[in-house]
Design a protein around this motif. Structure first.
Motif: not given
Ligand code: WTA
Length: 635
Positions: A69, A96, A98, A101, A131, A135
């Motif tokens: 990320i 989403i 970066y 995220l 998601p 995550i």
């Protein structure tokens, strides 16, 4: 020449030769040039396949989420990292970036920290393909906690076994999940499981279906309000390269599931490297792997491999048959998917349906097609090639395992000429060997044997959680100094590999590994059952289906057979999950056994496959007379 991105066949051979001549300098170069380390390693590789002990990049320090990320934020912060495609096509897809995220992972990580989760703690994740699944595992990695995702189709008993085995104190779940037109009460399954898990004191629940669930005071909390309050930055916990990243359970041929432990540095390097090459990923591509993150394919090739390359990866919540059998192709058209990676069982199921489901969509964005999980038969391969790839997209038949962490044998698209049903050539750094039953390597081409790997690669699992002896016995004892895969394979005249299937008591049903022993244990819990044996038999969609031979106790003899079959499948569903249900059940008087009392499954397999003309040598059987009776009444 770039080691990192292979672009043609000659280059593959050059890179491959270099990688096996000096694996350490090869992987060192890849690790150095393409990843962000906080501290450099002291040694690239230390290994010994006898103990066994394997360490890659020992002494190095990093955080994998910085690689997946943070380092992308400056150059591709506004690029989509994850496209979430919901179960219901009428619900909007979520893109989403970066940057987003980063914020969502940091917040989630802070919530975990607030709940007392520390570096090295295990976090069990029982979430659907939303998601938060991606995550939350990244959030664990952010703080050095070890995630253990349990596929949200496993039963409460299977979930409880895994929670207890890894000693997790916290479970992440959702109120429910959507699968096609079904809604599943995930929270209820967790509640049942936790009755057997005294060690769990915290359950965080994500709202998905909005169904009413019970929240146990002092234990259960909704995630949203916690996330709302959480700070949106979280300093990554820097860990050793060999710090465990996750535990993922896989079926063994005997006993309990095996918690395969993957560590951080090597896993990152190898999954990123293979993702780049096997899918020939380029910056503007949209990559979609249809697996669930509950399996290794999802870990390595939905989350870590793609994100380490700054890719756009699609997460699909639904099933291929909802709202109709065109769903995959509708999603490909909608998101202009360039690489599509799925399982042979899905291809076989879709190939049986009207071709209109495929042809009505524009699939011209596709460049590479992939398959994984089980051997792909020739018919399915051609259907995929002709109708999905329009004969223009190379098919990568990728062979690997939960234990291997990443793809070991696969064509490199646009380089390796493909051949239906062949996984073709080893990835750089992978040294396969075919072994005979006496433990000798079979050299040369046009041979077959048991597939082993001679030399470690960076993402090999390092141990079985809590049971290093079992790790040694399962993978390193059969052939001295080698990793044994449990698969059989053949090598053709040009050196291409074709995987022929398991040589142990693991059966692959619809791409899912199922051990025979746990299923038999579940059946044997039925009060009317004395003994049972499970084997696989060919099935045109699932690849293999399960056939159970069951001996009843005298007290069970008079019972209604149809009810018994239902009750047996119900027990299997409770203990393992619906994926392990039997297609056929035959009640038998006895089972063919060797003089040492082992069930001769080879014979049962032949009977289940209706291949009884040549049963092979039955002279070592203790009770050859039972075989005739079983054949006569077989289904
Ligand atoms: C089988 C899935 C033939 C194999 C990544 C292996 C395959 C087991 C292929 C691992 C393939 C996987 N061709 N067989 N391309 N890919 N297999 O742990 O028997 O769920 O040992 O990992 O699936 O399954 P697992």
């Amino acid at each position: 020449m770039s080691n990192y991105h292979i672009k043609h066949l000659e280059e593959y051979f050059q890179v491959y030769r270099k990688s096996v001549r000096n694996p350490e300098s090869f992987w060192e170069e890849v690790a150095e040039e393409h990843f962000h380390w906080r501290k450099r390693w002291n040694s690239v590789l230390e290994w010994d396949f006898t103990t066994p002990e394997i360490k890659w990049f020992d002494g190095a320090e990093l955080n994998i989420t910085e690689n997946c990320i943070d380092r992308h934020l400056r150059i591709r912060g506004d690029k989509t990292a994850i496209i979430f495609e919901p179960n219901d096509p009428k619900e909007a897809a979520e893109h989403i970036t970066y940057t987003q995220l980063h914020e969502r992972v940091c917040k989630f990580a802070n919530v975990l920290k607030d709940q007392g989760v520390k570096k090295g703690d295990r976090v069990v994740v029982y979430l659907p393909m939303i998601p938060e699944l991606a995550i939350s595992i990244l959030a664990c990695a952010r703080i050095g906690a070890v995630h253990s995702v349990v596929f949200a189709g496993f039963s409460s008993t299977a979930l409880a076994t895994r929670i207890n085995d890894c000693g997790a104190k916290i479970v992440l779940t959702s109120d429910g999940s959507y699968r096609g037109n079904k809604t599943i009460d995930l929270k209820g399954i967790v509640d049942d499981a936790l009755e057997q898990c005294p060690g769990v004191d915290t359950v965080l629940v994500k709202k998905r279906t909005g169904e009413k669930v019970e929240m146990k005071a002092g234990r259960d909390q909704w995630i949203e309000p916690l996330l709302d309050k959480a700070y949106s930055d979280c300093v990554p916990e820097i860990v050793d390269a060999e710090h465990p990243l996750f535990i993922l359970y896989t079926s063994g041929s005997t006993g309990r599931p095996k918690g395969m432990v993957h560590t951080t540095g090597g896993y990152m390097v190898y999954t990123a490297y293979t993702f780049k090459n096997v899918f020939q990923y380029r910056e503007e591509d949209v990559y979609w792997c249809t697996a669930d993150i509950g399996w290794i394919t999802g870990h390595s090739y939905i989350v870590y491999g793609p994100l380490a390359n700054g890719a756009t990866t699609v997460m699909f919540e639904g099933v291929p048959s909802y709202p109709d059998h065109g769903r995959f192709w509708e999603v490909v058209e909608k998101h202009k998917v360039t690489q599509f990676y799925t399982a042979p069982t899905a291809i076989r199921a879709l190939a049986k349906k009207d071709l209109d489901f495929v042809t009505k969509y524009d699939l011209s964005s596709l460049k590479v097609l992939g398959t994984v999980g089980e051997p792909i038969n020739e018919e399915a391969w051609h259907w995929y090639n002709d109708h999905v790839g329009n004969k223009k997209c190379p098919i990568v038949d990728t062979w690997w395992q939960t234990e291997t962490g990443g793809i070991l044998i696969s064509p490199i698209p646009f380089s390796t000429p493909t051949k239906p049903t062949y996984a073709t050539l080893p990835m750089p750094g992978i040294q396969p060997a075919l072994m005979d039953e006496n433990g000798k390597e079979i050299k040369g081409n046009q041979v077959d044997g048991r597939l082993c790997i001679k030399f470690p690669w960076p993402s090999i699992a390092r141990t079985i959680w809590g049971d290093h002896k079992r790790y040694r016995d399962t993978y390193f004892a059969a052939f001295e100094g080698m990793y044994f895969t449990g698969d059989g394979a053949l090598r053709d005249e040009v050196g291409y590999y074709r995987i022929t299937g398991r040589v142990d008591d693991v059966i692959i049903v619809s791409g899912h590994n199922l051990g025979t022993a746990p299923i038999e244990d579940a059946i044997n819990e039925h009060p009317a059952v004395a003994e049972s044996a499970i084997v696989g038999f060919p099935h045109d969609i699932k690849g293999n289906a399960l056939y159970g031979f069951v001996i009843l106790k005298e007290t069970g003899e008079g019972r209604n057979r149809e009810n018994l079959e239902k009750e047996i499948n119900q027990l299997i569903t409770e203990h393992i999950g619906p994926i392990a249900k039997l297609d056929k059940i035959q009640f038998v008087e006895g089972l063919p056994k060797t003089r040492s009392g082992k069930i001769m499954r080879r014979i049962l397999r032949k009977i289940a496959s209706k291949d009884t003309d040549n049963l092979g040598d039955t002279s070592t059987l203790l009770n050859p007379e039972v075989v005739e009776g079983i054949i006569k009444e077989s289904k």
